[in-house]
Design a protein around this motif. Structure first.
Motif, PDB file in Angstrom:
ATOM      1  N   ALA A  48       0.730  -1.095   0.156  1.00 27.60           N
ATOM      2  CA  ALA A  48      -0.036   0.047   0.015  1.00 27.60           C
ATOM      3  C   ALA A  48       0.957   1.327  -0.060  1.00 27.60           C
ATOM      4  CB  ALA A  48      -1.096  -0.216   1.469  1.00 27.60           C
ATOM      5  N   VAL A  49       1.948   1.293   0.794  1.00 28.39           N
ATOM      6  CA  VAL A  49       2.969   2.321   0.838  1.00 28.39           C
ATOM      7  C   VAL A  49       3.707   2.624  -0.638  1.00 28.39           C
ATOM      8  CG1 VAL A  49       4.868   3.239   1.735  1.00 28.39           C
ATOM      9  CG2 VAL A  49       3.345   2.122   3.132  1.00 28.39           C
ATOM     10  N   THR A  60       0.971   3.966  -3.107  1.00 24.57           N
ATOM     11  CA  THR A  60       0.672   5.455  -2.701  1.00 24.57           C
ATOM     12  C   THR A  60       1.995   6.053  -3.339  1.00 24.57           C
ATOM     13  OG1 THR A  60      -0.739   4.737  -0.894  1.00 24.57           O
ATOM     14  CG2 THR A  60       0.231   7.102  -1.149  1.00 24.57           C
ATOM     15  N   VAL A  74       1.521   9.113  -6.263  1.00 26.05           N
ATOM     16  CA  VAL A  74       1.868  10.364  -5.810  1.00 26.05           C
ATOM     17  C   VAL A  74       2.904  10.871  -7.295  1.00 26.05           C
ATOM     18  CG1 VAL A  74       3.284  11.808  -4.288  1.00 26.05           C
ATOM     19  CG2 VAL A  74       1.452  10.493  -3.713  1.00 26.05           C
TER      20      VAL A  74
END
Length: 59
Positions: free
Chosen positions: A14-15, A18, A22
């Motif tokens: 998930a990190v 993300t 971005v």
């Protein structure tokens, strides 16, 4: 401790996801946008001009 080892891979993914989103959003537009658009337009025009009509094989 099993719950920690079960949660680490999804959290890491998930990190990473993300961060990827971005980065993609931040690199859209900017100073090179017109130059990138011109390169894409030129490539599309070149591909369109070299496209040949399909031959009828008579089958």
């Amino acid at each position: 401790m099993d719950y920690v080892s079960a949660l680490v891979p999804p959290v890491v993914m998930a990190v990473f996801f993300t961060g990827l989103i971005v980065t993609i959003v931040k690199t859209q537009g900017g100073a090179n946008k017109a130059k990138e658009d011109a390169v894409v337009d030129a490539a599309l025009a070149r591909a369109e001009s070299t496209r040949q009509t399909p031959r009828d094989t008579g089958a």
